[in-house]
Design a protein around this motif. Sequence first.
Motif, mmCIF file in Angstrom:
data_model
loop_
_atom_site.group_PDB
_atom_site.id
_atom_site.type_symbol
_atom_site.label_atom_id
_atom_site.label_comp_id
_atom_site.label_asym_id
_atom_site.label_seq_id
_atom_site.Cartn_x
_atom_site.Cartn_y
_atom_site.Cartn_z
ATOM 1 N N HIS A 153 2.145 17.328 -8.487
ATOM 2 C CA HIS A 153 2.711 16.314 -9.376
ATOM 3 C C HIS A 153 3.942 15.686 -8.718
ATOM 4 O O HIS A 153 4.121 14.463 -8.735
ATOM 5 N N GLN A 154 4.737 16.555 -8.154
ATOM 6 C CA GLN A 154 5.942 16.062 -7.478
ATOM 7 C C GLN A 154 5.568 15.110 -6.348
ATOM 8 O O GLN A 154 6.175 14.052 -6.170
ATOM 9 N N ASP A 155 4.504 15.499 -5.595
ATOM 10 C CA ASP A 155 4.044 14.640 -4.501
ATOM 11 C C ASP A 155 3.616 13.285 -5.023
ATOM 12 O O ASP A 155 3.953 12.238 -4.449
ATOM 13 N N GLY A 156 2.835 13.296 -6.155
ATOM 14 C CA GLY A 156 2.342 12.053 -6.767
ATOM 15 C C GLY A 156 3.510 11.162 -7.169
ATOM 16 O O GLY A 156 3.513 9.955 -6.908
ATOM 17 N N ILE A 157 4.513 11.764 -7.800
ATOM 18 C CA ILE A 157 5.680 10.987 -8.242
ATOM 19 C C ILE A 157 6.361 10.348 -7.030
ATOM 20 O O ILE A 157 6.761 9.182 -7.060
ATOM 21 N N LYS A 158 6.433 11.158 -5.958
ATOM 22 C CA LYS A 158 7.062 10.617 -4.746
ATOM 23 C C LYS A 158 6.301 9.396 -4.227
ATOM 24 O O LYS A 158 6.887 8.372 -3.877
ATOM 25 N N ALA A 159 4.926 9.520 -4.220
ATOM 26 C CA ALA A 159 4.092 8.418 -3.718
ATOM 27 C C ALA A 159 4.269 7.180 -4.587
ATOM 28 O O ALA A 159 4.394 6.060 -4.078
ATOM 29 N N ILE A 160 4.291 7.402 -5.921
ATOM 30 C CA ILE A 160 4.441 6.261 -6.840
ATOM 31 C C ILE A 160 5.789 5.587 -6.628
ATOM 32 O O ILE A 160 5.908 4.361 -6.641
ATOM 33 N N ARG A 161 6.819 6.413 -6.429
ATOM 34 C CA ARG A 161 8.157 5.841 -6.213
ATOM 35 C C ARG A 161 8.164 4.985 -4.949
ATOM 36 O O ARG A 161 8.724 3.889 -4.925
ATOM 37 N N ALA A 162 7.465 5.525 -3.917
ATOM 38 C CA ALA A 162 7.414 4.785 -2.654
ATOM 39 C C ALA A 162 6.703 3.442 -2.867
ATOM 40 O O ALA A 162 7.163 2.395 -2.383
#
Length: 445
Positions: A153-162
Amino acid sequence: MLGRDLILLFLLSWPFLILIVMATHLNIPEKRHHKVQHGQCSYTFLLPEIDNCHSPPSDYQVSNSLQRDAPAQVDHHWPISRIQELENIMENNTQWLLKVRNQTNRLEIQLQENSISTNKLEKALLLQSQDISNLREKNSFLENKVLQMEENHQDGIKAIRAEKLHVDDLLSKQSELIGVLRDQLSEAMLNNSMLQRQQAFIMETVTQLTNLVSQYNHIPVIPKEEQLSFPDCAETYKAGLTSSGVYTLYFPNSTESIKAFCDMDTSGGGWTVIQHRKDGSVDFHQNWKEYKEGFGSPNGEYWLGNEFVHQLTSQGSYILRIQLQDWDGNEAYSLYDAFSLGSEGNNYSLNVRGYSGTAGRTSSFAPTGTAFSTKDVDNDGCSCKCAQYATGGWWFDACGPSNLNGIYYKSGSGPPKYNSIKWHYWKGPSHGMKSVSMLIRPVDY
Ligand SMILES: [Ca+2]
Protein backbone atom coordinates in the motif's frame (compact mmCIF):
# COMPACT_ATOMS: atom_id res chain seq x y z
CA MET A 1 -4.37 -40.47 44.49
CA LEU A 2 -4.98 -39.66 48.13
CA GLY A 3 -8.21 -41.76 48.01
CA ARG A 4 -6.28 -44.76 46.74
CA ASP A 5 -3.75 -44.49 49.57
CA LEU A 6 -6.52 -44.34 52.14
CA ILE A 7 -8.17 -47.44 50.68
CA LEU A 8 -4.88 -49.39 50.74
CA LEU A 9 -4.29 -48.33 54.31
CA PHE A 10 -7.78 -49.47 55.17
CA LEU A 11 -7.27 -52.86 53.55
CA LEU A 12 -3.95 -53.43 55.29
CA SER A 13 -5.34 -52.59 58.69
CA TRP A 14 -8.31 -55.01 58.57
CA PRO A 15 -6.60 -58.33 59.41
CA PHE A 16 -5.10 -56.77 62.48
CA LEU A 17 -8.41 -55.40 63.60
CA ILE A 18 -9.85 -58.92 63.27
CA LEU A 19 -7.14 -60.20 65.46
CA ILE A 20 -7.95 -57.48 67.99
CA VAL A 21 -11.61 -58.48 67.90
CA MET A 22 -10.78 -62.18 68.32
CA ALA A 23 -8.57 -61.41 71.28
CA THR A 24 -11.34 -59.40 72.91
CA HIS A 25 -13.90 -62.19 72.51
CA LEU A 26 -11.53 -64.86 73.79
CA ASN A 27 -11.29 -62.87 76.96
CA ILE A 28 -7.61 -63.59 77.34
CA PRO A 29 -6.42 -62.49 80.82
CA GLU A 30 -2.87 -61.63 79.85
CA LYS A 31 -1.86 -60.18 76.51
CA ARG A 32 1.24 -59.17 74.63
CA HIS A 33 1.26 -55.72 73.05
CA HIS A 34 2.86 -55.01 69.65
CA LYS A 35 2.96 -51.49 68.24
CA VAL A 36 3.74 -50.57 64.62
CA GLN A 37 4.29 -46.98 63.37
CA HIS A 38 3.23 -46.26 59.77
CA GLY A 39 3.67 -42.56 58.84
CA GLN A 40 1.34 -40.56 61.06
CA CYS A 41 -0.70 -43.67 61.99
CA SER A 42 0.25 -46.29 64.59
CA TYR A 43 -1.24 -49.81 64.97
CA THR A 44 -1.38 -51.84 68.22
CA PHE A 45 -1.70 -55.66 68.12
CA LEU A 46 -2.89 -57.67 71.14
CA LEU A 47 -1.85 -61.33 71.02
CA PRO A 48 -2.96 -64.12 73.53
CA GLU A 49 -0.33 -65.75 75.77
CA ILE A 50 -0.01 -69.44 74.93
CA ASP A 51 1.04 -70.42 78.44
CA ASN A 52 -2.27 -69.37 80.00
CA CYS A 53 -4.49 -71.20 77.49
CA HIS A 54 -6.36 -74.35 78.78
CA SER A 55 -6.56 -77.58 76.82
CA PRO A 56 -10.01 -78.49 75.43
CA PRO A 57 -11.78 -81.65 76.69
CA SER A 58 -10.69 -84.97 75.21
CA ASP A 59 -13.94 -85.55 73.31
CA TYR A 60 -13.98 -82.09 71.75
CA GLN A 61 -13.95 -81.96 67.90
CA VAL A 62 -12.97 -78.67 66.37
CA SER A 63 -14.59 -77.51 63.21
CA ASN A 64 -11.93 -74.92 62.56
CA SER A 65 -8.92 -76.28 60.66
CA LEU A 66 -6.68 -73.57 62.09
CA GLN A 67 -7.50 -74.74 65.64
CA ARG A 68 -7.36 -78.37 64.71
CA ASP A 69 -3.82 -78.00 63.42
CA ALA A 70 -2.80 -75.91 66.42
CA PRO A 71 -0.25 -77.27 68.93
CA ALA A 72 -1.47 -79.83 71.44
CA GLN A 73 -0.88 -77.62 74.50
CA VAL A 74 -4.06 -75.66 73.82
CA ASP A 75 -6.52 -75.45 76.68
CA HIS A 76 -9.45 -77.80 75.92
CA HIS A 77 -11.77 -76.65 78.67
CA TRP A 78 -13.84 -74.05 76.63
CA PRO A 79 -17.60 -74.64 76.59
CA ILE A 80 -19.05 -75.58 73.19
CA SER A 81 -21.51 -72.72 73.26
CA ARG A 82 -18.63 -70.31 73.62
CA ILE A 83 -16.87 -71.82 70.60
CA GLN A 84 -20.10 -71.69 68.65
CA GLU A 85 -20.50 -68.04 69.50
CA LEU A 86 -16.95 -67.36 68.39
CA GLU A 87 -17.55 -69.18 65.15
CA ASN A 88 -20.66 -67.09 64.53
CA ILE A 89 -18.72 -63.97 65.25
CA MET A 90 -16.04 -65.19 62.87
CA GLU A 91 -18.68 -65.88 60.25
CA ASN A 92 -20.17 -62.39 60.66
CA ASN A 93 -16.76 -60.83 60.46
CA THR A 94 -15.97 -62.82 57.34
CA GLN A 95 -19.19 -61.64 55.67
CA TRP A 96 -18.51 -58.10 56.72
CA LEU A 97 -15.03 -58.48 55.31
CA LEU A 98 -16.50 -59.69 52.01
CA LYS A 99 -18.81 -56.71 51.89
CA VAL A 100 -15.87 -54.42 52.50
CA ARG A 101 -13.95 -56.20 49.75
CA ASN A 102 -16.88 -55.75 47.36
CA GLN A 103 -17.01 -52.09 48.21
CA THR A 104 -13.32 -51.90 47.62
CA ASN A 105 -13.74 -53.55 44.23
CA ARG A 106 -16.47 -51.10 43.29
CA LEU A 107 -14.29 -48.23 44.38
CA GLU A 108 -11.46 -49.63 42.26
CA ILE A 109 -13.76 -49.86 39.22
CA GLN A 110 -14.89 -46.29 39.80
CA LEU A 111 -11.29 -45.31 40.13
CA GLN A 112 -10.50 -46.95 36.80
CA GLU A 113 -13.42 -45.17 35.18
CA ASN A 114 -12.22 -41.89 36.62
CA SER A 115 -8.80 -42.65 35.26
CA ILE A 116 -10.25 -43.32 31.78
CA SER A 117 -12.22 -40.07 31.81
CA THR A 118 -9.11 -38.27 33.03
CA ASN A 119 -7.20 -39.72 30.08
CA LYS A 120 -9.93 -38.56 27.75
CA LEU A 121 -9.79 -35.09 29.22
CA GLU A 122 -6.03 -35.11 28.88
CA LYS A 123 -6.35 -36.08 25.22
CA ALA A 124 -8.95 -33.35 24.66
CA LEU A 125 -6.63 -30.90 26.36
CA LEU A 126 -3.84 -31.99 24.05
CA LEU A 127 -6.04 -31.48 21.00
CA GLN A 128 -7.09 -28.05 22.24
CA SER A 129 -3.45 -27.19 22.74
CA GLN A 130 -2.71 -28.27 19.18
CA ASP A 131 -5.63 -26.14 17.91
CA ILE A 132 -4.35 -23.18 19.84
CA SER A 133 -0.91 -23.76 18.38
CA ASN A 134 -2.40 -23.93 14.84
CA LEU A 135 -4.38 -20.75 15.45
CA ARG A 136 -1.24 -19.04 16.70
CA GLU A 137 0.55 -20.07 13.51
CA LYS A 138 -2.35 -18.80 11.43
CA ASN A 139 -2.39 -15.55 13.34
CA SER A 140 1.30 -15.12 12.75
CA PHE A 141 0.81 -15.78 9.01
CA LEU A 142 -1.97 -13.22 8.83
CA GLU A 143 0.08 -10.67 10.70
CA ASN A 144 2.87 -11.17 8.17
CA LYS A 145 0.42 -10.76 5.33
CA VAL A 146 -1.00 -7.56 6.82
CA LEU A 147 2.52 -6.23 7.13
CA GLN A 148 3.22 -7.15 3.52
CA MET A 149 0.00 -5.47 2.35
CA GLU A 150 0.83 -2.37 4.31
CA GLU A 151 4.19 -2.28 2.56
CA ASN A 152 2.53 -2.70 -0.85
CA HIS A 153 0.00 0.00 0.00
CA GLN A 154 2.81 2.32 0.90
CA ASP A 155 4.46 1.57 -2.45
CA GLY A 156 1.17 2.33 -4.28
CA ILE A 157 0.79 5.64 -2.46
CA LYS A 158 4.34 6.52 -3.39
CA ALA A 159 3.65 5.73 -7.08
CA ILE A 160 0.44 7.78 -7.06
CA ARG A 161 2.25 10.70 -5.46
CA ALA A 162 4.92 10.49 -8.13
CA GLU A 163 2.25 10.43 -10.84
CA LYS A 164 0.47 13.38 -9.26
CA LEU A 165 3.71 15.34 -9.29
CA HIS A 166 4.14 14.43 -12.95
CA VAL A 167 0.57 15.55 -13.76
CA ASP A 168 1.14 18.81 -11.84
CA ASP A 169 4.23 19.36 -13.91
CA LEU A 170 2.30 18.67 -17.14
CA LEU A 171 -0.48 20.98 -15.99
CA SER A 172 1.89 23.85 -15.43
CA LYS A 173 3.48 23.19 -18.84
CA GLN A 174 0.03 23.12 -20.47
CA SER A 175 -0.88 26.39 -18.75
CA GLU A 176 2.26 27.92 -20.17
CA LEU A 177 1.39 26.54 -23.60
CA ILE A 178 -2.14 27.94 -23.35
CA GLY A 179 -0.66 31.33 -22.56
CA VAL A 180 1.57 31.11 -25.62
CA LEU A 181 -1.38 30.00 -27.78
CA ARG A 182 -3.49 32.88 -26.51
CA ASP A 183 -0.77 35.27 -27.49
CA GLN A 184 -0.55 33.63 -30.91
CA LEU A 185 -4.35 33.78 -31.26
CA SER A 186 -4.53 37.47 -30.51
CA GLU A 187 -1.71 37.99 -32.98
CA ALA A 188 -3.57 35.92 -35.58
CA MET A 189 -6.75 37.88 -34.95
CA LEU A 190 -4.84 41.06 -35.52
CA ASN A 191 -3.48 39.64 -38.76
CA ASN A 192 -6.98 38.48 -39.71
CA SER A 193 -8.49 41.92 -39.31
CA MET A 194 -5.61 43.30 -41.35
CA LEU A 195 -6.31 40.72 -44.07
CA GLN A 196 -10.02 41.55 -43.98
CA ARG A 197 -9.22 45.17 -44.52
CA GLN A 198 -6.92 44.21 -47.41
CA GLN A 199 -9.65 41.95 -48.84
CA ALA A 200 -12.22 44.73 -48.65
CA PHE A 201 -9.76 47.02 -50.38
CA ILE A 202 -9.14 44.45 -53.13
CA MET A 203 -12.89 43.86 -53.58
CA GLU A 204 -13.43 47.56 -53.92
CA THR A 205 -10.68 47.71 -56.51
CA VAL A 206 -12.22 44.77 -58.42
CA THR A 207 -15.64 46.44 -58.41
CA GLN A 208 -14.12 49.62 -59.70
CA LEU A 209 -12.28 47.71 -62.42
CA THR A 210 -15.46 45.82 -63.42
CA ASN A 211 -17.34 49.08 -63.67
CA LEU A 212 -14.57 50.51 -65.78
CA VAL A 213 -14.62 47.43 -68.07
CA SER A 214 -18.41 47.51 -68.50
CA GLN A 215 -18.32 51.21 -69.19
CA TYR A 216 -15.62 51.12 -71.82
CA ASN A 217 -16.00 47.74 -73.56
CA HIS A 218 -19.84 47.31 -73.68
CA ILE A 219 -19.46 43.51 -73.98
CA PRO A 220 -22.89 41.78 -73.37
CA VAL A 221 -22.81 39.27 -70.50
CA ILE A 222 -24.78 36.13 -71.38
CA PRO A 223 -26.38 34.47 -68.35
CA LYS A 224 -25.28 30.91 -67.69
CA GLU A 225 -28.92 29.68 -67.72
CA GLU A 226 -29.42 30.83 -71.32
CA GLN A 227 -26.27 29.05 -72.39
CA LEU A 228 -27.70 25.76 -71.08
CA SER A 229 -31.38 26.04 -72.01
CA PHE A 230 -32.51 22.79 -73.58
CA PRO A 231 -36.07 21.71 -74.33
CA ASP A 232 -35.42 18.03 -73.58
CA CYS A 233 -32.84 15.54 -72.36
CA ALA A 234 -31.80 14.58 -75.88
CA GLU A 235 -30.54 18.12 -76.53
CA THR A 236 -28.93 18.12 -73.10
CA TYR A 237 -27.13 14.87 -73.93
CA LYS A 238 -25.99 16.21 -77.29
CA ALA A 239 -24.60 19.26 -75.48
CA GLY A 240 -22.26 16.94 -73.63
CA LEU A 241 -24.20 16.49 -70.41
CA THR A 242 -24.24 12.71 -70.54
CA SER A 243 -24.79 11.83 -66.87
CA SER A 244 -28.21 10.71 -65.70
CA GLY A 245 -29.72 13.20 -63.26
CA VAL A 246 -32.07 16.14 -62.79
CA TYR A 247 -31.82 18.93 -65.37
CA THR A 248 -33.70 22.16 -66.02
CA LEU A 249 -35.69 22.03 -69.27
CA TYR A 250 -37.37 25.04 -70.94
CA PHE A 251 -40.80 25.13 -72.44
CA PRO A 252 -40.53 25.66 -76.21
CA ASN A 253 -40.36 29.37 -77.13
CA SER A 254 -40.62 30.33 -73.48
CA THR A 255 -38.49 31.28 -70.47
CA GLU A 256 -40.63 29.03 -68.31
CA SER A 257 -38.64 26.07 -67.02
CA ILE A 258 -39.30 22.72 -65.43
CA LYS A 259 -37.10 20.23 -63.59
CA ALA A 260 -36.91 16.78 -65.17
CA PHE A 261 -34.90 13.60 -64.70
CA CYS A 262 -32.79 12.71 -67.72
CA ASP A 263 -32.02 9.02 -68.25
CA MET A 264 -28.68 9.10 -70.07
CA ASP A 265 -28.03 5.35 -69.68
CA THR A 266 -31.00 3.33 -70.98
CA SER A 267 -30.74 2.33 -74.64
CA GLY A 268 -28.47 5.17 -75.78
CA GLY A 269 -29.63 7.78 -73.25
CA GLY A 270 -31.20 11.16 -74.00
CA TRP A 271 -34.54 10.12 -72.49
CA THR A 272 -36.76 12.68 -70.83
CA VAL A 273 -38.53 10.90 -67.98
CA ILE A 274 -42.17 11.99 -67.89
CA GLN A 275 -43.27 9.52 -65.18
CA HIS A 276 -41.48 7.41 -62.57
CA ARG A 277 -42.62 5.11 -59.75
CA LYS A 278 -40.22 3.16 -57.60
CA ASP A 279 -41.22 3.07 -53.91
CA GLY A 280 -44.74 4.42 -53.41
CA SER A 281 -43.43 7.56 -51.67
CA VAL A 282 -45.62 9.91 -53.79
CA ASP A 283 -49.43 9.92 -53.88
CA PHE A 284 -50.56 9.65 -57.54
CA HIS A 285 -54.27 10.07 -56.81
CA GLN A 286 -54.08 13.77 -57.75
CA ASN A 287 -56.50 16.09 -59.53
CA TRP A 288 -56.40 17.64 -63.01
CA LYS A 289 -54.30 20.68 -62.11
CA GLU A 290 -51.53 18.59 -60.51
CA TYR A 291 -51.42 16.29 -63.57
CA LYS A 292 -51.30 19.33 -65.82
CA GLU A 293 -48.41 21.03 -63.98
CA GLY A 294 -46.66 17.98 -62.62
CA PHE A 295 -45.98 16.76 -59.05
CA GLY A 296 -43.53 14.74 -56.98
CA SER A 297 -39.75 14.97 -57.06
CA PRO A 298 -37.65 14.47 -60.25
CA ASN A 299 -35.06 12.74 -58.07
CA GLY A 300 -37.67 10.19 -56.92
CA GLU A 301 -41.24 9.51 -57.95
CA TYR A 302 -42.95 12.14 -60.06
CA TRP A 303 -45.22 13.15 -62.97
CA LEU A 304 -43.55 15.70 -65.25
CA GLY A 305 -46.79 17.46 -66.32
CA ASN A 306 -49.23 17.07 -69.22
CA GLU A 307 -48.82 20.66 -70.39
CA PHE A 308 -45.05 20.44 -70.85
CA VAL A 309 -45.31 17.04 -72.57
CA HIS A 310 -48.02 18.37 -74.87
CA GLN A 311 -45.92 21.39 -75.86
CA LEU A 312 -42.76 19.33 -76.30
CA THR A 313 -44.37 16.60 -78.40
CA SER A 314 -46.15 19.22 -80.53
CA GLN A 315 -42.79 20.65 -81.63
CA GLY A 316 -41.33 17.43 -83.01
CA SER A 317 -41.79 13.70 -83.40
CA TYR A 318 -41.18 11.67 -80.25
CA ILE A 319 -41.02 7.99 -79.36
CA LEU A 320 -42.23 6.61 -76.04
CA ARG A 321 -40.60 3.85 -74.03
CA ILE A 322 -42.37 2.29 -71.04
CA GLN A 323 -39.93 0.51 -68.72
CA LEU A 324 -41.38 -2.03 -66.27
CA GLN A 325 -40.06 -4.22 -63.44
CA ASP A 326 -42.14 -6.70 -61.42
CA TRP A 327 -41.64 -7.90 -57.83
CA ASP A 328 -39.72 -10.97 -59.02
CA GLY A 329 -37.06 -8.77 -60.66
CA ASN A 330 -38.31 -9.38 -64.24
CA GLU A 331 -37.94 -6.41 -66.58
CA ALA A 332 -39.84 -5.59 -69.80
CA TYR A 333 -40.53 -2.60 -72.01
CA SER A 334 -43.11 -1.31 -74.48
CA LEU A 335 -41.91 0.97 -77.26
CA TYR A 336 -44.09 3.28 -79.43
CA ASP A 337 -42.70 4.79 -82.65
CA ALA A 338 -44.90 7.83 -82.31
CA PHE A 339 -46.17 9.54 -79.20
CA SER A 340 -47.78 12.92 -78.58
CA LEU A 341 -50.39 14.54 -76.38
CA GLY A 342 -53.18 16.84 -77.46
CA SER A 343 -53.72 20.22 -75.85
CA GLU A 344 -55.60 20.82 -72.61
CA GLY A 345 -58.58 21.86 -74.75
CA ASN A 346 -58.37 18.39 -76.29
CA ASN A 347 -58.14 16.79 -72.80
CA TYR A 348 -54.48 15.90 -73.36
CA SER A 349 -55.68 13.07 -75.54
CA LEU A 350 -53.33 10.24 -76.34
CA ASN A 351 -51.69 9.66 -79.70
CA VAL A 352 -49.62 6.46 -79.94
CA ARG A 353 -48.54 4.30 -82.86
CA GLY A 354 -46.13 1.54 -83.79
CA TYR A 355 -46.03 -0.73 -80.77
CA SER A 356 -43.14 -3.14 -80.11
CA GLY A 357 -41.29 -4.49 -77.09
CA THR A 358 -41.29 -7.30 -74.51
CA ALA A 359 -44.11 -6.22 -72.19
CA GLY A 360 -46.85 -8.22 -73.94
CA ARG A 361 -47.63 -9.07 -77.56
CA THR A 362 -50.34 -6.46 -77.64
CA SER A 363 -50.16 -2.87 -76.47
CA SER A 364 -51.77 -2.29 -73.11
CA PHE A 365 -52.27 1.42 -73.85
CA ALA A 366 -55.74 2.81 -74.57
CA PRO A 367 -56.34 3.51 -78.29
CA THR A 368 -55.32 6.75 -79.94
CA GLY A 369 -57.71 9.58 -79.17
CA THR A 370 -58.42 8.51 -75.60
CA ALA A 371 -58.71 11.56 -73.32
CA PHE A 372 -56.98 12.03 -70.01
CA SER A 373 -59.10 11.73 -66.83
CA THR A 374 -58.46 12.53 -63.21
CA LYS A 375 -60.56 12.06 -60.08
CA ASP A 376 -62.07 15.52 -60.62
CA VAL A 377 -62.31 15.47 -64.45
CA ASP A 378 -64.08 12.49 -66.02
CA ASN A 379 -63.31 12.08 -69.73
CA ASP A 380 -63.39 8.30 -69.94
CA GLY A 381 -65.60 6.07 -72.06
CA CYS A 382 -67.29 4.50 -69.09
CA SER A 383 -70.55 5.48 -67.41
CA CYS A 384 -68.53 5.16 -64.21
CA LYS A 385 -65.59 7.30 -63.15
CA CYS A 386 -62.50 5.23 -63.91
CA ALA A 387 -60.10 7.71 -62.26
CA GLN A 388 -61.95 7.24 -58.99
CA TYR A 389 -62.47 3.52 -59.44
CA ALA A 390 -58.92 2.67 -60.53
CA THR A 391 -57.33 5.77 -58.88
CA GLY A 392 -54.80 8.17 -60.41
CA GLY A 393 -54.90 10.23 -63.61
CA TRP A 394 -54.68 8.25 -66.85
CA TRP A 395 -55.95 7.74 -70.37
CA PHE A 396 -58.90 5.61 -69.31
CA ASP A 397 -61.11 4.10 -72.00
CA ALA A 398 -63.70 2.02 -70.21
CA CYS A 399 -61.60 1.69 -68.16
CA GLY A 400 -58.93 0.01 -70.32
CA PRO A 401 -56.12 -2.47 -69.83
CA SER A 402 -53.57 -0.08 -68.30
CA ASN A 403 -53.03 2.40 -65.51
CA LEU A 404 -49.44 3.17 -64.58
CA ASN A 405 -50.62 5.79 -62.06
CA GLY A 406 -52.62 3.40 -59.85
CA ILE A 407 -51.88 2.61 -56.24
CA TYR A 408 -48.34 1.42 -55.52
CA TYR A 409 -48.70 -1.81 -53.54
CA LYS A 410 -45.44 -2.79 -51.89
CA SER A 411 -45.71 -6.43 -52.91
CA GLY A 412 -46.80 -8.38 -55.98
CA SER A 413 -48.37 -11.14 -53.90
CA GLY A 414 -51.90 -11.43 -52.58
CA PRO A 415 -55.23 -11.23 -54.41
CA PRO A 416 -55.41 -9.04 -57.59
CA LYS A 417 -56.31 -5.42 -56.94
CA TYR A 418 -58.11 -3.41 -59.59
CA ASN A 419 -56.68 -0.07 -58.42
CA SER A 420 -53.01 -1.13 -58.50
CA ILE A 421 -50.41 -0.19 -61.15
CA LYS A 422 -51.46 -2.14 -64.22
CA TRP A 423 -50.06 -3.11 -67.63
CA HIS A 424 -52.48 -5.84 -68.51
CA TYR A 425 -50.87 -7.64 -71.44
CA TRP A 426 -47.62 -8.18 -69.55
CA LYS A 427 -48.72 -9.28 -66.06
CA GLY A 428 -52.48 -9.78 -66.11
CA PRO A 429 -55.40 -7.66 -64.95
CA SER A 430 -54.04 -6.12 -61.79
CA HIS A 431 -50.54 -7.29 -61.04
CA GLY A 432 -48.62 -4.61 -59.10
CA MET A 433 -45.20 -3.40 -60.29
CA LYS A 434 -42.05 -2.64 -58.38
CA SER A 435 -40.78 0.02 -60.80
CA VAL A 436 -42.33 1.94 -63.71
CA SER A 437 -40.90 4.67 -65.99
CA MET A 438 -42.26 6.54 -69.03
CA LEU A 439 -39.49 7.97 -71.22
CA ILE A 440 -39.69 10.10 -74.38
CA ARG A 441 -37.01 10.96 -76.90
CA PRO A 442 -37.07 12.58 -80.37
CA VAL A 443 -37.44 10.13 -83.22
CA ASP A 444 -34.37 11.58 -84.94
CA TYR A 445 -32.11 11.31 -81.86
CA1 LIG B 1 -67.07 8.32 -67.11
